[in-house]
Scaffold this motif. Structure first.
Motif, PDB file in Angstrom:
ATOM      1  N   ASP A   1       1.651  -7.266   7.038  1.00  0.00           N
ATOM      2  CA  ASP A   1       1.887  -6.938   8.444  1.00  0.00           C
ATOM      3  C   ASP A   1       1.841  -5.441   8.713  1.00  0.00           C
ATOM      4  N   TYR A   2       1.598  -4.641   7.682  1.00  0.00           N
ATOM      5  CA  TYR A   2       1.427  -3.187   7.800  1.00  0.00           C
ATOM      6  C   TYR A   2       2.673  -2.491   8.353  1.00  0.00           C
ATOM      7  N   LEU A   3       3.832  -3.048   8.036  1.00  0.00           N
ATOM      8  CA  LEU A   3       5.082  -2.399   8.407  1.00  0.00           C
ATOM      9  C   LEU A   3       5.491  -1.428   7.300  1.00  0.00           C
ATOM     10  N   THR A   4       5.963  -0.275   7.722  1.00  0.00           N
ATOM     11  CA  THR A   4       6.396   0.726   6.753  1.00  0.00           C
ATOM     12  C   THR A   4       7.792   0.370   6.256  1.00  0.00           C
ATOM     13  N   LEU A   5       7.910   0.164   4.945  1.00  0.00           N
ATOM     14  CA  LEU A   5       9.186  -0.227   4.357  1.00  0.00           C
ATOM     15  C   LEU A   5      10.051   0.988   4.044  1.00  0.00           C
ATOM     16  N   HIS A   6       9.440   2.049   3.542  1.00  0.00           N
ATOM     17  CA  HIS A   6      10.201   3.236   3.168  1.00  0.00           C
ATOM     18  C   HIS A   6       9.248   4.426   3.117  1.00  0.00           C
ATOM     19  N   SER A   7       9.798   5.597   3.349  1.00  0.00           N
ATOM     20  CA  SER A   7       9.011   6.827   3.295  1.00  0.00           C
ATOM     21  C   SER A   7       9.635   7.756   2.267  1.00  0.00           C
ATOM     22  N   PHE A   8       8.816   8.237   1.335  1.00  0.00           N
ATOM     23  CA  PHE A   8       9.262   9.133   0.274  1.00  0.00           C
ATOM     24  C   PHE A   8       8.890  10.563   0.629  1.00  0.00           C
ATOM     25  N   ARG A   9       9.832  11.471   0.499  1.00  0.00           N
ATOM     26  CA  ARG A   9       9.546  12.884   0.726  1.00  0.00           C
ATOM     27  C   ARG A   9       8.955  13.476  -0.551  1.00  0.00           C
ATOM     28  N   THR A  10       7.933  14.262  -0.407  1.00  0.00           N
ATOM     29  CA  THR A  10       7.241  14.845  -1.556  1.00  0.00           C
ATOM     30  C   THR A  10       6.954  16.315  -1.298  1.00  0.00           C
ATOM     31  N   ASP A  11       6.474  16.971  -2.345  1.00  0.00           N
ATOM     32  CA  ASP A  11       5.902  18.297  -2.194  1.00  0.00           C
ATOM     33  C   ASP A  11       4.526  18.166  -1.551  1.00  0.00           C
ATOM     34  N   PRO A  12       3.931  19.251  -1.115  1.00  0.00           N
ATOM     35  CA  PRO A  12       2.561  19.154  -0.581  1.00  0.00           C
ATOM     36  C   PRO A  12       1.621  18.524  -1.608  1.00  0.00           C
ATOM     37  N   ILE A  13       0.933  17.461  -1.215  1.00  0.00           N
ATOM     38  CA  ILE A  13       0.124  16.671  -2.132  1.00  0.00           C
ATOM     39  C   ILE A  13      -1.342  17.095  -2.027  1.00  0.00           C
ATOM     40  N   GLN A  14      -1.907  17.384  -3.178  1.00  0.00           N
ATOM     41  CA  GLN A  14      -3.348  17.655  -3.192  1.00  0.00           C
ATOM     42  C   GLN A  14      -4.083  16.357  -2.879  1.00  0.00           C
ATOM     43  N   PRO A  15      -5.056  16.367  -1.996  1.00  0.00           N
ATOM     44  CA  PRO A  15      -5.735  15.126  -1.602  1.00  0.00           C
ATOM     45  C   PRO A  15      -6.292  14.371  -2.799  1.00  0.00           C
ATOM     46  N   LYS A  16      -6.041  13.071  -2.786  1.00  0.00           N
ATOM     47  CA  LYS A  16      -6.594  12.120  -3.739  1.00  0.00           C
ATOM     48  C   LYS A  16      -6.135  12.361  -5.181  1.00  0.00           C
TER      49      LYS A  16
ATOM     50  N   LEU B   1       0.844  -1.190   0.000  1.00  0.00           N
ATOM     51  CA  LEU B   1       0.000   0.000   0.000  1.00  0.00           C
ATOM     52  C   LEU B   1       0.876   1.235   0.000  1.00  0.00           C
ATOM     53  N   LEU B   2       0.357   2.288  -0.609  1.00  0.00           N
ATOM     54  CA  LEU B   2       0.952   3.607  -0.470  1.00  0.00           C
ATOM     55  C   LEU B   2       0.058   4.427   0.435  1.00  0.00           C
ATOM     56  N   VAL B   3       0.583   4.834   1.552  1.00  0.00           N
ATOM     57  CA  VAL B   3      -0.142   5.695   2.488  1.00  0.00           C
ATOM     58  C   VAL B   3       0.274   7.125   2.176  1.00  0.00           C
ATOM     59  N   VAL B   4      -0.662   7.879   1.637  1.00  0.00           N
ATOM     60  CA  VAL B   4      -0.362   9.226   1.159  1.00  0.00           C
ATOM     61  C   VAL B   4      -0.665  10.214   2.265  1.00  0.00           C
ATOM     62  N   ARG B   5       0.344  10.944   2.686  1.00  0.00           N
ATOM     63  CA  ARG B   5       0.198  11.977   3.707  1.00  0.00           C
ATOM     64  C   ARG B   5       0.291  13.349   3.054  1.00  0.00           C
ATOM     65  N   THR B   6       0.450  14.370   3.870  1.00  0.00           N
ATOM     66  CA  THR B   6       0.487  15.732   3.347  1.00  0.00           C
ATOM     67  C   THR B   6       1.765  16.010   2.569  1.00  0.00           C
ATOM     68  N   ASN B   7       2.924  15.585   3.120  1.00  0.00           N
ATOM     69  CA  ASN B   7       4.206  15.863   2.498  1.00  0.00           C
ATOM     70  C   ASN B   7       5.067  14.612   2.352  1.00  0.00           C
ATOM     71  N   SER B   8       4.447  13.459   2.362  1.00  0.00           N
ATOM     72  CA  SER B   8       5.227  12.231   2.230  1.00  0.00           C
ATOM     73  C   SER B   8       4.310  11.108   1.775  1.00  0.00           C
ATOM     74  N   VAL B   9       4.938  10.043   1.316  1.00  0.00           N
ATOM     75  CA  VAL B   9       4.243   8.823   0.904  1.00  0.00           C
ATOM     76  C   VAL B   9       4.970   7.658   1.541  1.00  0.00           C
ATOM     77  N   ASP B  10       4.225   6.808   2.279  1.00  0.00           N
ATOM     78  CA  ASP B  10       4.802   5.652   2.942  1.00  0.00           C
ATOM     79  C   ASP B  10       4.477   4.389   2.152  1.00  0.00           C
ATOM     80  N   LEU B  11       5.486   3.543   1.982  1.00  0.00           N
ATOM     81  CA  LEU B  11       5.305   2.238   1.348  1.00  0.00           C
ATOM     82  C   LEU B  11       5.092   1.219   2.466  1.00  0.00           C
ATOM     83  N   VAL B  12       3.892   0.608   2.508  1.00  0.00           N
ATOM     84  CA  VAL B  12       3.492  -0.238   3.632  1.00  0.00           C
ATOM     85  C   VAL B  12       3.185  -1.634   3.113  1.00  0.00           C
ATOM     86  N   ASP B  13       3.674  -2.648   3.818  1.00  0.00           N
ATOM     87  CA  ASP B  13       3.377  -4.039   3.501  1.00  0.00           C
ATOM     88  C   ASP B  13       1.925  -4.336   3.861  1.00  0.00           C
ATOM     89  N   ALA B  14       1.165  -4.886   2.910  1.00  0.00           N
ATOM     90  CA  ALA B  14      -0.250  -5.167   3.152  1.00  0.00           C
ATOM     91  C   ALA B  14      -0.463  -6.368   4.055  1.00  0.00           C
TER      92      ALA B  14
END
Length: 1132
Positions: free
Chosen positions: A882-897, A867-880
């Protein structure tokens, strides 16, 4: 090497990478694409040129030094060069010559021969039937300096009776007739005698070759036809009385024979002279060992580089192609050198190929690696063109650099080494030519026949054998041996070339140190004196066909070897003091030059005279054979290649209009991968389009007791494109797309708002269907149409659902499919709904949140099980799982959806983890509304991005997420856009046109009602019609290749044929196939196609599944923040 020299100015030793739009790179890329598209033409050009240059080679070179052809190199180092006059340099022998001329190029006339015999006897005494061999001490020798010798005393000093400081010997063309006037007079065919006896030896075993007894020779058909001068040569030691007598007699001979001869040259005691060094040095054990090591290192480099080319299937074919190119380059260079009269016989023959091999392999492997690194999804011509455009400027710079170095070296080294520099320069040019034609066409055939393409898909997943181990710090050697970095050869070819030139130069300095030799090379001290630097012979008035100095330079090496064996038996060179010749010209001789000296060697004219017809026939036969061979090898691909060539000339973007359907705006779209598009319009019609059949459509009917109740809230199509589901306020209706009939309908709870998710999921059997409805109020409804039932489940009592994702999990133990529906709430809480035999269970998922009540949305990656968990300024790569976060990507402010993601095909790594070649996600900046595209790739070529949990061991070809490379691209004003499984992002936006100049237009009456949106085609408003209807453009972007692909086109290319209503905003956009989307433009549908879409069933689930593919929202002044999509179901 040039990049190392420019390091102080550039700050790097890497070759520059030209921009994609650089004129030089664009030109090379265009040529590469042309060569790949016209393989047969390119190959025929290269083969024809090769045939033109290879066929004459055996006719232009020979080991016979008397037939007018170029001398083929032997296994020796040879040289004949003037030396600087220095104290302490003493000659080993002294060489004196007499040149006898008659009419121009008529030295073989009987009169001249008899006159020359008379001169020879005057200088040496009687020489008829000359046989100087005597018994030891058979003749008493004179005491003190002698100015007259008897015949027996003269012969006793001859070298055949023992080498002393008083020895002498001579060779003369008159020895063909045993120096007998009677034989000359009796000879009826002098030319035949001269040609038949050219291998006759003297008493000291010196062969009477034409090159040492004649000057100004003319050959035809490998036979001597004429000569301009007879050359009588005396070679004697420094204390030889024969030499003193020769010198004394020449001073009086001019006066004695002045009635018959005109004498040129000084007859005084101070005759000008020059020191010469003659070398004949066979290859030593050290030379053989050095060349063996050079060839071995070249072979090792070739094998290592070849082993790293994992994407080459036919390595035997590659080796054959490389060897053919190198051999043809060398032979072509030999042919050109023969035409230019460049003597290559002074350096051993095995030294010529090694330098070319070392420089050529560098360019070959650079091109192959560039092709391998191109995207295998691209067509062959684009891959070849891109690779050639990317590497050719480096190869061209290397060629120019080496040519400049060779030119500089040729001016400071000896003439023999200078000839080698010229050969190397010609070979470098030919090598680049054959690389750009022959090798490029063969490589494109290999790629086109999928031998390279098939292996490309496997190359990146082929890992090192053995157990997985933790990733540690590696040395440069380990990385090179594992193929993670290339063995750099950017200066290897140049280093070998310069090194060999210095070694070759050193070979001509016997018994001297390397430092002194280097000093001579750079003018610190010179040993050799240039031919033009000493006094030249001023015999212009007698028009000598060959000057004495040039005659000396043309002395063959076999003669030098024979003379060395006579005067210095244990040496490989000797120094001779060569006096200016005494020239006798028969009185009354016509020395007027009747013809110009030929431009080429006689062998060239012989070849043209006797081999023209076979040569032309051979070239034509070879070209025809290559053509037939290519037709045989590519018989099943020529038609497709021709079609592909025509297609590649067309723009990549294409627009297809689906019109004459709706009378009002299209408000909702859904599509399937097989080309079905379903549209819902404001005219209260639901229409099904079939793009594969050219855009035929039909309207869903109100029959069989089914009444479509508007408004329709959502629509979706199942994965196999059999069923269409429509959701109204209180009903789910199914339509069979194959049979074009209504299916069952099911009543559901009433809702006036569009759902957050509406999609099909996996059912127990193929005949049954399950439709899921996820609403914003936190409920999910499962609809089973065949059972006429629906059940609702509560996701959360207090949360509002803002995003939905779906995954299909296959358990390893039971081999059963379990569907997971992931949702996120407005408060940032993630919920999971998992399916079991009793129904659906909902439970919260604990995903860490940096901020309380942070907005989060979910983007499912069903093919990967992440899964990609999309936050305000980052995106987390999560294992579907065990729901462990594998990596976090830094991004610009993301418009919702707004985030969408696509990736390469999943691969299984040796460590057991998921692997990818790239992952890309795109989103809108929340503040600027610009589109941001972020692509992640492995750090090194051949690696894959590994999804292994940090701390666990990985295989050697794994690249963890922190080590990946990020590429970022920002597109301003993207408009409406979509991400495609093929790796392209496509969008539609308004064009930015300058404000038009105002014009006074008489207002026209406009009818009332909605029909006023129909644009008028009257002549008064034609300009406005064109402007208003052609103000949309389509753009596409791809970062999959090493060069970014960007292209735009008009959304309405045929503005006069479009019948759409006036539109200020675009309608919904939905993905159709792997490379196409559909977008609503008022009452018509525009299908945007990248490349050539096949619309295959199930083609949309292999790469991109970034959330819910759905439905429906009408675009207003800006893109909607609530967009419903349907997730594809994939197997993990």
């Amino acid at each position: 090497m040039i990049w190392y020299l420019l390091y102080p100015f550039r700050g790097t030793t890497e070759a520059p990478v030209l921009a994609p739009n650089h004129p030089l790179r664009s030109a090379f890329a265009r040529y590469g694409r042309y060569a790949a598209r016209h393989v047969v033409t390119t190959l025929l050009i290269s083969v024809s040129v090769a045939s033109l240059l290879v066929y004459p080679f055996p006719f232009l070179y020979t080991t016979d030094f008397s037939n007018g052809a170029s001398n083929l190199p032997h296994h020796v180092w040879t040289e004949a060069q003037p030396l600087e006059e220095k104290s302490g340099v003493e000659p080993d022998v002294i060489m004196r010559t007499v040149w006898v001329h008659g009419n121009y190029m008529e030295a073989l006339s009987r009169e001249v021969l008899l006159g020359a015999l008379e001169l020879q006897d005057e200088l040496l005494g009687p020489t008829e039937n000359f046989n100087p061999r005597q018994a030891p001490n058979a003749t008493p020798m004179p005491h003190g300096p002698a100015f007259e010798l008897s015949t027996e005393q003269r012969d006793a000093y001859h070298v055949v009776n023992g080498l002393t400081e008083e020895s002498w010997f001579f060779h003369s063309p008159l020895q063909y007739w045993s120096c007998s006037a009677d034989q000359v007079i009796a000879d009826e065919d002098i030319l035949t005698t001269v040609n038949e006896r050219k291998t006759q030896s003297t008493s000291v075993n010196v062969t009477l070759r034409h090159s040492i007894v004649f000057s100004g020779k003319r050959f035809e058909d490998r036979r001597l036809l004429a000569a301009d001068a007879l050359v009588i040569t005396l070679i004697h030691m420094r204390d030889s009385p024969v030499g003193r007598i020769w010198q004394a007699k020449t001073q009086a001979l001019a006066n004695k024979l002045s009635d018959k001869w005109d004498v040129y040259g000084q007859q005084s005691a101070n005759v000008p002279s020059q020191l010469y060094e003659f070398q004949f040095l066979p290859m030593s054990y050290q030379d053989t060992l050095a060349l063996g090591i050079a060839y071995s290192l070249t072979l090792v480099y070739f094998i290592i580089s070849l082993s790293k080319l994992r994407a080459v299937k036919s390595k035997v074919g590659l080796v054959t192609t490389v060897m053919v190119q190198l051999i043809v380059s060398v032979i072509s260079s030999f042919t050109i050198c023969a035409l230019l009269k460049i003597d290559l016989s002074k350096i051993p023959r095995f030294a010529y190929p090694v330098v070319i091999f070392s420089m050529s392999l560098e360019n070959i492997f650079r091109l192959i690696n560039a092709v391998i690194l191109t995207s295998s999804d691209d067509n062959t011509s684009n891959r070849i063109g891109h690779a050639f455009g990317e590497t050719s400027h480096v190869a061209l710079a290397s060629v120019a650099q080496n040519l400049l170095i060779l030119w500089g070296l040729s001016n400071i080294v000896s003439p023999g080494v200078s000839a080698f520099c010229t050969f190397a320069a010609i070979a470098i040019i030919f090598d680049f030519f054959y690389l750009s034609t022959f090798f490029l066409s063969v490589l494109s055939v290999d790629v086109r026949r999928t031998e390279l393409g098939d292996a490309l898909a496997k190359a990146s997943i082929r890992n090192q054998k053995g157990a997985a181990e933790p990733l540690g710090r590696q040395s440069w050697v380990d990385a090179m041996l594992q193929g993670k970095i290339a063995m750099s050869t950017r200066i290897a070819g140049t280093t070998v070339m310069v090194g060999f030139v210095l070694i070759a130069q050193w070979h001509f300095f016997e018994n001297e140190s390397v430092l002194r030799t280097l000093g001579r090379i750079f003018y610190i001290s010179r040993k050799y004196k240039p031919f033009g630097s000493y006094r030249s012979s001023l015999l212009v008035d007698i028009h000598q066909a060959r000057s004495p100095k040039s005659w000396l330079r043309l002395q063959d090496h076999e003669t030098a070897q024979e003379v060395i064996h006579v005067v210095k038996p244990d040496a490989h060179s000797y120094i001779a003091r060569v006096f200016e010749p005494l020239v006798f010209v028969l009185k009354g001789a016509d020395r007027k030059q009747d013809m110009k000296e030929r431009l080429f060697l006689p062998a060239v004219y012989d070849f043209a005279r006797h081999q023209s017809t076979p040569f032309i026939v051979t070239v034509l036969v070879v070209a025809a054979a290559i053509r037939l061979l290519m037709n045989y090898l590519l018989w099943d691909e020529l038609g497709e290649t021709s079609m592909a060539d025509n297609q590649e000339e067309e723009p990549l973007l294409a627009v297809k209009t689906l019109g004459s359907g709706h009378s009002l705006d299209v408000a909702m779209l859904s599509a399937s991968s097989d080309g079905h598009i379903v549209s819902v319009g404001l005219d209260r019609q639901v229409r099904v389009w079939d793009v594969k059949t050219g855009g035929k459509s039909y309207v869903l009917p109100d029959n069989d007791g089914v009444d479509i109740t508007f408004p329709i809230l959502a629509i979706c199509i199942n994965d196999d494109s059999h069923w269409l589901a429509l959701l109204t306020i209180d009903t789910v209706m199914l339509w069979n797309l194959l049979d074009e009939r209504w299916g069952p309908s099911v009543r559901v709870d009433r809702a006036k708002h569009k759902p957050e998710g509406f999609f099909f999921t996996v059912a127990e059997s193929q005949d049954s269907q399950i439709v899921l409805i996820v609403r914003r109020d936190g409920t999910m409804t499962e609809v089973r149409p065949e059972k006429q039932e629906s059940r609702s489940y509560v996701i959360s009592d207090e949360s509002v659902v803002v995003s939905v994702g779906s995954l299909l999990i296959i358990t390893a133990k039971t081999v059963t499919a379990v569907t997971k529906v992931m949702t996120s709430s407005r408060e940032g809480q993630v919920y999971c709904l998992s399916q079991d035999p009793t129904g659906w269970n909902s439970y919260p998922v604990n995903i860490p949140r940096p901020q309380e009540r942070e907005f989060m949305s979910i983007v499912a990656l069903p093919e990967l099980g992440f899964l990609l968990v999309v936050r305000t300024n980052s995106v987390d790569l999560v294992d579907a799982h065990d729901y462990l976060t594998l990596h976090s990507f830094r991004t610009d402010p993301i418009q919702p959806k707004s985030l969408k993601c696509f990736h390469s095909k999943r691969r299984q790594m040796n460590c057991g983890s998921v692997g990818l070649k790239f992952l890309t996600f795109a989103y809108l900046n929340a503040f600027t509304r610009d589109l941001v595209v972020q692509t992640y790739r492995p750090q090194h070529d051949g690696e894959s991005i590994c999804f292994r949990v940090p701390g666990q061991p990985v295989s050697k070809t794994c690249c963890r997420w922190p080590q990946t490379k990020e590429a970022r691209r920002v597109i301003q004003d993207p408009g409406v856009w979509e991400a495609l499984p093929t790796g392209f992002i496509i969008g539609t936006r308004k064009k930015t046109n300058p404000t038009p100049q105002r014009q006074s237009v008489q207002p026209q009456p406009i009818p009332t009602g909605l029909r006023r949106r129909r644009l008028s085609h009257s002549s008064d408003s034609s300009a406005n019609s064109q402007q208003n209807r052609d103000d949309w453009e389509v753009w596409m972007l791809s970062q999959l290749g090493r060069v970014e692909t960007w292209e735009t086109t008009s959304l309405c290319p045929d503005v006069e044929e479009d019948e759409h209503l006036f539109a200020t905003n675009l309608g919904p956009m939905v993905r159709v196939g792997r490379g196409s989307v559909a977008v609503g433009l008022s009452n018509v549908i525009k299908v945007l196609i990248i490349g050539h879409e096949r619309f295959d069933v199930g083609a949309d689930g292999s790469l991109l599944e970034n959330g819910l593919r759905a439905v429906a929202s009408r675009r207003r002044n800006r893109p909607s923040t609530v967009r419903i999509n349907r997730p594809s179901i994939s197997t993990l």
